[in-house]
Design an enzyme around this catalytic site. Structure first.
Site, PDB file in Angstrom:
ATOM      1  N   PHE B 115     -11.294 -10.922  12.371  1.00 46.30           N
ATOM      2  CA  PHE B 115     -10.767  -9.933  11.605  1.00 46.30           C
ATOM      3  C   PHE B 115     -11.274  -8.406  11.634  1.00 46.30           C
ATOM      4  CE2 PHE B 115      -7.453  -9.776   8.092  1.00 46.30           C
ATOM      5  CZ  PHE B 115      -6.612 -11.245   8.336  1.00 46.30           C
ATOM      6  N   GLN B 236      -5.631   1.848  -0.003  1.00 47.02           N
ATOM      7  CA  GLN B 236      -5.735   1.425   1.561  1.00 47.02           C
ATOM      8  C   GLN B 236      -4.134   1.341   1.973  1.00 47.02           C
ATOM      9  OE1 GLN B 236      -6.752  -2.774   3.078  1.00 47.02           O
ATOM     10  NE2 GLN B 236      -8.113  -1.524   3.739  1.00 47.02           N
ATOM     11  N   HIS B 238      -2.305   0.083   5.215  1.00 49.60           N
ATOM     12  CA  HIS B 238      -2.646  -1.091   6.153  1.00 49.60           C
ATOM     13  C   HIS B 238      -1.591  -0.597   7.402  1.00 49.60           C
ATOM     14  CE1 HIS B 238      -2.364  -4.935   8.142  1.00 49.60           C
ATOM     15  NE2 HIS B 238      -3.122  -5.568   7.485  1.00 49.60           N
ATOM     16  N   LEU B 248       4.448  -6.951   4.966  1.00 50.43           N
ATOM     17  CA  LEU B 248       2.865  -6.912   5.935  1.00 50.43           C
ATOM     18  C   LEU B 248       3.025  -7.622   7.029  1.00 50.43           C
ATOM     19  CD1 LEU B 248      -0.008  -5.577   5.461  1.00 50.43           C
ATOM     20  CD2 LEU B 248      -0.586  -7.705   5.010  1.00 50.43           C
ATOM     21  N   GLU B 251      -3.254  -8.478   9.750  1.00 52.71           N
ATOM     22  CA  GLU B 251      -4.342  -8.112  10.575  1.00 52.71           C
ATOM     23  C   GLU B 251      -4.683  -9.316  11.466  1.00 52.71           C
ATOM     24  OE1 GLU B 251      -7.271  -5.053   9.023  1.00 52.71           O
ATOM     25  OE2 GLU B 251      -8.467  -6.711   9.595  1.00 52.71           O
ATOM     26  N   ARG B 282      -8.996  -0.419   8.664  1.00 52.30           N
ATOM     27  CA  ARG B 282      -7.630   0.039   8.458  1.00 52.30           C
ATOM     28  C   ARG B 282      -7.399   1.397   8.329  1.00 52.30           C
ATOM     29  NH1 ARG B 282      -6.395  -5.263   4.439  1.00 52.30           N
ATOM     30  NH2 ARG B 282      -6.588  -6.848   6.211  1.00 52.30           N
ATOM     31  N   HIS B 348      -1.165  -0.686   0.641  1.00 51.09           N
ATOM     32  CA  HIS B 348      -1.422  -1.886   0.583  1.00 51.09           C
ATOM     33  C   HIS B 348      -2.280  -2.383  -0.483  1.00 51.09           C
ATOM     34  CE1 HIS B 348      -1.870  -5.972   2.298  1.00 51.09           C
ATOM     35  NE2 HIS B 348      -3.230  -5.721   2.756  1.00 51.09           N
ATOM     36  N   ARG B 390     -11.337  -1.207   1.997  1.00 49.96           N
ATOM     37  CA  ARG B 390     -11.713  -2.661   2.150  1.00 49.96           C
ATOM     38  C   ARG B 390     -11.586  -3.230   3.276  1.00 49.96           C
ATOM     39  NH1 ARG B 390      -8.438  -7.246   1.593  1.00 49.96           N
ATOM     40  NH2 ARG B 390      -6.591  -6.164   1.085  1.00 49.96           N
TER      41      ARG B 390
HETATM   42  C1  LIG Z   1       1.118  -9.099   1.793  1.00 53.64           C
HETATM   43  C2  LIG Z   1      -0.283  -9.247   1.554  1.00 53.64           C
HETATM   44  C3  LIG Z   1      -1.315  -9.749   2.250  1.00 53.64           C
HETATM   45  C4  LIG Z   1      -2.673  -9.820   2.121  1.00 53.64           C
HETATM   46  N1  LIG Z   1      -3.385 -10.671   2.996  1.00 53.64           N
HETATM   47  C5  LIG Z   1      -4.661 -10.770   2.489  1.00 53.64           C
HETATM   48  C6  LIG Z   1      -5.613 -11.525   3.180  1.00 53.64           C
HETATM   49  O1  LIG Z   1      -5.483 -11.899   4.108  1.00 53.64           O
HETATM   50  N2  LIG Z   1      -6.839 -11.475   2.725  1.00 53.64           N
HETATM   51  C7  LIG Z   1      -7.498 -10.860   1.794  1.00 53.64           C
HETATM   52  O2  LIG Z   1      -8.557 -10.992   1.600  1.00 53.64           O
HETATM   53  N3  LIG Z   1      -6.730 -10.052   0.953  1.00 53.64           N
HETATM   54  C8  LIG Z   1      -5.047  -9.961   1.340  1.00 53.64           C
HETATM   55  N4  LIG Z   1      -4.360  -9.167   0.613  1.00 53.64           N
HETATM   56  C9  LIG Z   1      -4.711  -8.809  -0.632  1.00 53.64           C
HETATM   57  C10 LIG Z   1      -4.890  -9.716  -1.824  1.00 53.64           C
HETATM   58  O3  LIG Z   1      -3.743 -10.561  -1.388  1.00 53.64           O
HETATM   59  C11 LIG Z   1      -4.652  -8.953  -3.260  1.00 53.64           C
HETATM   60  O4  LIG Z   1      -5.664  -8.095  -3.415  1.00 53.64           O
HETATM   61  C12 LIG Z   1      -5.111 -10.164  -4.217  1.00 53.64           C
HETATM   62  O5  LIG Z   1      -4.216 -11.396  -3.872  1.00 53.64           O
HETATM   63  C13 LIG Z   1      -4.812  -9.674  -5.681  1.00 53.64           C
HETATM   64  O6  LIG Z   1      -5.084 -10.912  -6.541  1.00 53.64           O
HETATM   65  P1  LIG Z   1      -5.188 -10.604  -8.134  1.00 53.64           P
HETATM   66  O7  LIG Z   1      -5.406 -11.936  -8.472  1.00 53.64           O
HETATM   67  O8  LIG Z   1      -6.125  -9.522  -8.363  1.00 53.64           O
HETATM   68  O9  LIG Z   1      -3.584 -10.076  -8.614  1.00 53.64           O
HETATM   69  P2  LIG Z   1      -2.268 -10.873  -8.226  1.00 53.64           P
HETATM   70  O10 LIG Z   1      -2.313 -11.843  -7.243  1.00 53.64           O
HETATM   71  O11 LIG Z   1      -1.368  -9.666  -7.741  1.00 53.64           O
HETATM   72  O12 LIG Z   1      -1.942 -11.398  -9.635  1.00 53.64           O
HETATM   73  C14 LIG Z   1      -1.615 -10.669 -10.732  1.00 53.64           C
HETATM   74  C15 LIG Z   1      -1.282 -11.289 -11.781  1.00 53.64           C
HETATM   75  O13 LIG Z   1      -1.140 -10.517 -13.091  1.00 53.64           O
HETATM   76  C16 LIG Z   1      -0.030 -10.779 -13.573  1.00 53.64           C
HETATM   77  N5  LIG Z   1       0.272  -9.404 -14.404  1.00 53.64           N
HETATM   78  C17 LIG Z   1       0.517  -8.352 -13.973  1.00 53.64           C
HETATM   79  N6  LIG Z   1       0.810  -7.284 -14.951  1.00 53.64           N
HETATM   80  C18 LIG Z   1       0.727  -8.120 -16.153  1.00 53.64           C
HETATM   81  C19 LIG Z   1       1.063  -7.623 -17.536  1.00 53.64           C
HETATM   82  N7  LIG Z   1       1.345  -6.521 -17.705  1.00 53.64           N
HETATM   83  N8  LIG Z   1       1.064  -8.674 -18.227  1.00 53.64           N
HETATM   84  C20 LIG Z   1       0.731 -10.005 -18.015  1.00 53.64           C
HETATM   85  N9  LIG Z   1       0.514 -10.254 -16.679  1.00 53.64           N
HETATM   86  C21 LIG Z   1       0.361  -9.356 -15.836  1.00 53.64           C
HETATM   87  C22 LIG Z   1       0.919 -11.258 -12.729  1.00 53.64           C
HETATM   88  O14 LIG Z   1       2.168 -11.878 -13.380  1.00 53.64           O
HETATM   89  C23 LIG Z   1       0.338 -11.927 -11.586  1.00 53.64           C
HETATM   90  O15 LIG Z   1      -0.083 -13.222 -12.224  1.00 53.64           O
HETATM   91  C24 LIG Z   1      -3.243  -9.053   0.897  1.00 53.64           C
HETATM   92  C25 LIG Z   1      -2.137  -8.299   0.069  1.00 53.64           C
HETATM   93  C26 LIG Z   1      -0.837  -8.528   0.440  1.00 53.64           C
HETATM   94  C27 LIG Z   1       0.106  -7.583  -0.382  1.00 53.64           C
END
Ligand SMILES: Cc1cc2nc3c(=O)[nH]c(=O)nc-3n(C[C@H](O)[C@H](O)[C@H](O)COP(=O)(O)OP(=O)(O)OC[C@H]3O[C@@H](n4cnc5c(N)ncnc54)[C@H](O)[C@@H]3O)c2cc1C
Ligand code: FES
Lengths: 236, 575
Positions: B115, B236, B238, B248, B251, B282, B348, B390
């Site tokens: 990666f 970031q 991407h 997306l 990568e 990135r 991203h 990142r």
């Molecule tokens: C397409 C894509 C591919 C990616 N691929 C990778 C990868 O291969 N490897 C890697 O390390 N990272 C990757 N990332 C980044 C990574 O996936 C995210 O940064 C990470 O999943 C975020 O997780 P989280 O638990 O912080 O939030 P999220 O999974 O976004 O969850 C947010 C949560 O908060 C809740 N929420 C939001 N606002 C409120 C509110 N006001 N009240 C109550 N609940 C709320 C939502 O309901 C949800 O449950 C990728 C991101 C994307 C977009």
């Protein structure tokens, strides 16, 4: 291009029964159906209600009937439908509002089949439980499920039979039953052998057709039936 | 409705659910999420989660740490990066033990792939460090953690949106206010400890890989309450988003051997990053793409380039990148096995966010003073392990490592502390905000404002920034905020009022954008994801520090915080 949408509407605060709203929107042929729904909500009628989040077929929020078939609105392109599109909520669930349905029972069925790895043996510190690529491959297909409900609500058995756990719950049981690391197969198979289980399935294949993730749902159900009949915990 | 819990976790993505898993048999905990847990955007993560398991070749946590620090252009807090890379190993095994179906090596171990920016021996060559489950690693993490929650009988409040944070006059967090989307009811959650795990805010930009729900809610809510946001200027882009849509293409495509080509068919990364080529970090690849486009080397003179997978064996594409291939087929009508795929950088990931220490405790100043009872983890937080940029796969590591730490620390905290009394009317602020939006005339349409915001943020706070553009953007934001005060919710009902939800979210987007722009204007240097054309060099003498943005009645004030440097002295970043 201009597209005419007929969308089933229902607001429990004011409607006694569902009705159809008609909307004309200007969209690109390559736009998603979800894009069109957003345009209607944002620029024509702010009360139109549907769930959505990822907008690319990953989160399972926006399963609905599009021209009669269960589809994710974010995975369908306008060009594949032409200029008249009818949208209705999934069948068989209580409608909360417009295209939003109550999925509590759906998730309850899923929970019935213990959708988590069951293995009481200590896994050992600082290493994985081994699994060969072949063992991993056996249940690969059913790991894809995003629990959108498209399969379960496409199944005519679930419309008439409240007890039936439905294809989505079975798919998720399959994912664990055939995982070489799991030891809970018997408990799950017992439930699947009951009257709410796999024998309700009439191999109609609606579920497979509806699955936006391309999971071979009917095949998974058939594999479980075979395991129940032969006691052989090897699906093929 | 009033609820009392020991701990409240807001957000059911990877970070929130990993924290919830720490309460397995103890503590009265509830997860509040505006989406059904399985709809969280963690499920969209594709490529992998890094950990120096060394399953295929020699690897060490300290190499992972070095790559993280260097990838972040030395703005990373190295104590946090050390925790991240050391604990990643155990966290990945924990996920496997919970049942996560990783791809496997022939001898049955977790398989690993290359990666961007992950190297062996401090930058020598790419290393296989990313553990993965095809190209749906995030989906499997989210499912596995949700399943653990079912096993542990975690209490969920689904489709309940946090709209306010509760604090005592002494600055102790004692709960949140939630709006039940399904019923319109206001919930008061009284708790000893609150974890914010609400994810990113990519929806401030027009072209983004982020879900519609990623609107920076918790960041904005804290900001309004006078708490700072850290390093918000670092966002970031991407390199490989599907042209126009922003969806997306991981990568992992390049990890498996994919190449980016300009309109002339050249592998232009040879000129920008001779060692790591397409697998450079990135920010560098995204800037290189834009430079090619500016030089007229976009495809047909347009603003996109190509991702080329056509030289890869068809089996690799089908087996290791199945979902991505399907996106290309569904949304572009192209076949990645035979066709070049039009791509452009897509907004991203938020490196910045709510400042925390390594236990996940929210901090409020340059001395890391903590807010008792308040935690943040995941993309919403800024620990800071990602610094100015990142590395791929490090967000998923961040979620599980710091989600777990925050959960454990909360457990300890709630054992030792009591509930702090609430104000007599804790929900008055939230009710007032909602009442205003519901009763306003609909003079302005929120959707118009949101669309304009996203276009302007993309143009003036995107990959390239200048003082002039950012000042223009500040005036634009002021105008949009003024117009927002005349937005009225069109849906006047209580059941499933998503018009109200989207309008609240728009308010959050506007506040978060202000913080991004203030940081970007203040930071007169270029580092990682923040590139100022008028200050194109990194300036360690003045800017080797984090920014903290505070919202005050007189506007946004900027503070700062030192970067923690333990093992690796800042060097020039070349690849
Ligand atoms: C397409 C894509 C591919 C990616 N691929 C990778 C990868 O291969 N490897 C890697 O390390 N990272 C990757 N990332 C980044 C990574 O996936 C995210 O940064 C990470 O999943 C975020 O997780 P989280 O638990 O912080 O939030 P999220 O999974 O976004 O969850 C947010 C949560 O908060 C809740 N929420 C939001 N606002 C409120 C509110 N006001 N009240 C109550 N609940 C709320 C939502 O309901 C949800 O449950 C990728 C991101 C994307 C977009
Ligand atoms: S919006 Fe996520 S599946 Fe359609």
């Amino acid at each position: 291009m201009q597209v005419q949408f007929r969308i089933e509407r229902f607001n429990p605060d004011q409607d006694t029964k569902p009705w159809f709203g008609e909307y004309t929107v200007e969209v690109e042929p390559t736009d998603r159906v979800l894009d069109a729904l957003n345009l209607i909500k944002w620029h024509q009628d702010g009360t139109l209600t549907f769930r959505r989040s990822c907008a690319h077929g990953i989160c399972g929020s926006d399963a609905m009937r599009i021209n009669g078939r269960n589809r994710l609105a974010c995975k369908e392109l306008i060009r594949d439908y032409g200029d008249k599109i009818t949208i209705e909520p999934m069948l068989g669930f209580r409608v909360i509002k417009d295209l939003v349905v109550d999925m509590e029972d759906f998730f309850a069925s899923y929970r019935t089949l213990q959708p988590y790895l069951i293995n009481d043996e200590p896994a050992g510190v600082g290493r994985e439980r081994p699994q060969s690529p072949e063992e991993r491959e056996v249940f690969d297909d059913t790991t894809k499920c995003i629990m959108c409900g498209a399969c379960t609500t496409a199944c005519p058995i679930t419309w008439t039979n409240e007890d039936f756990l439905g294809p989505a719950a079975i798919v998720n049981a399959h994912r664990f039953i055939y995982d070489s690391r799991d030891q809970g197969a018997n408990e799950r198979l017992e439930v699947l052998n009951s009257k709410s289980g796999v024998w309700r399935c009439r191999t109609i294949f609606n579920c497979t057709e509806a699955c936006p993730r391309g999971i071979q749902v009917t095949r998974a159900i058939e594999q479980i039936k075979r395991t129940l009949l032969t006691g052989d915990n090897n699906p093929d | 409705m009033y609820h009392r819990f020991d701990a409240i976790i807001v957000g059911a993505g990877g970070a929130g659910l990993m924290a919830a898993a720490q309460f397995a048999s103890e503590g009265d905990v509830a997860v509040v999420s505006k989406l059904y847990p399985t709809r969280s955007h963690t499920g969209a993560a594709q490529g992998g989660i890094s950990a120096a398991l060394g399953n295929l070749e020699e690897d060490h946590w300290i190499w992972h740490m070095f790559d993280t620090v260097k990838g972040g252009d030395y703005l990373v807090d190295q104590d946090a990066a050390e925790v991240l890379s050391r604990e990643a190993i155990d966290a990945v095994y924990e996920l496997e033990h919970m049942g996560l179906p990783f791809n496997r090596t022939p001898d049955g171990k977790i398989d690993q792939r290359r990666f961007g920016g992950h190297t062996r021996n401090y930058g020598e060559a790419a290393v296989r460090r990313a553990c993965y489950a095809a190209d749906r690693t995030g989906h499997m993490i989210l499912q596995t953690l949700y399943q653990q929650g079912i096993k542990n009988q975690v209490r969920y409040f689904n489709e309940v949106m946090m709209v306010d944070l509760l604090m005592t006059d002494d600055g102790v967090c004692n709960g949140i206010i939630g709006l039940d989307i399904q019923t319109g009811e206001i919930h008061i959650f009284h708790a000893k400890a609150v974890l914010l795990a609400t994810g990113g805010f990519g929806r401030v930009f027009k072209v983004t890989s982020n879900a519609l729900a990623l609107t920076g809610d918790a960041c904005a809510i804290l900001f309004r309450r006078g708490l700072p946001l850290e390093d918000m200027e670092f966002f970031q882009f991407h390199p490989t988003g599907i042209n126009k849509l922003g969806i997306l293409l991981s990568e992992a495509c390049r990890g498996e051997g994919g190449i980016i080509r300009n309109g002339k068919g050249e592998r232009f990364m040879e000129r920008y990053a001779p060692t790591l080529l397409d697998l450079a970090p990135r920010d560098m690849v995204s800037r290189s793409i834009h430079q090619e486009i500016r030089a007229g080397n976009g495809v047909d003179g347009q603003d996109y380039v190509h991702l080329d997978l056509t030289h890869l064996p068809a089996e690799v594409i089908e087996q290791k990148l199945p979902d991505i291939s399907e996106f290309v087929r569904t949304y572009m009508g192209l076949d990645p096995i035979t066709d070049l795929v039009p791509i452009q950088p897509t907004a991203h990931y938020a490196m910045g966010g709510i400042p925390t220490d390594v236990e996940g405790r929210v901090t409020v100043d340059g001395d890391n003073t903590v807010v008792p009872g308040l935690y943040a983890a995941g993309e919403v937080a800024c620990v800071s392990v990602h610094g100015a940029n990142r590395l791929g796969t490090n967000s998923l590591v961040d979620l599980v490592v710091f989600g777990r730490r925050a959960g454990k620390h909360m457990l300890e905290f709630m054992r030792q502390n009591d509930h702090q009394p609430l104000d007599p009317e804790p929900d008055y602020r939230a009710r007032a905000e909602i009442d205003t939006l519901m009763s306003n005339e609909t003079e302005e349409n929120g959707a118009d404002i949101r669309e304009e915001l996203q276009v302007h943020m993309m143009d003036d706070a995107g990959v390239f920034r200048t003082a002039e553009g950012l000042q223009r953007l500040q005036s634009k934001l002021a105008e949009l905020k003024d117009r927002f005060s005349r937005v009225g919710v069109r849906d006047k009902g209580t059941t499933m009022n998503m018009d109200l939800m989207e309008t609240l979210e728009l308010g959050y987007l506007l506040d978060v954008s202000e913080a991004v722009v203030a940081g970007a204007l203040a930071r007169e240097e270029s580092r990682g994801g923040h590139f100022r054309e008028d200050f194109p060099e990194r300036d360690d003498a003045n800017w080797l520090r984090h920014t903290l943005a505070y919202k005050t009645s007189g506007g946004i004030e900027m503070g700062s915080k030192p970067v923690v440097i333990t093992r690796f002295e800042p060097k020039e970043r070349t690849y």
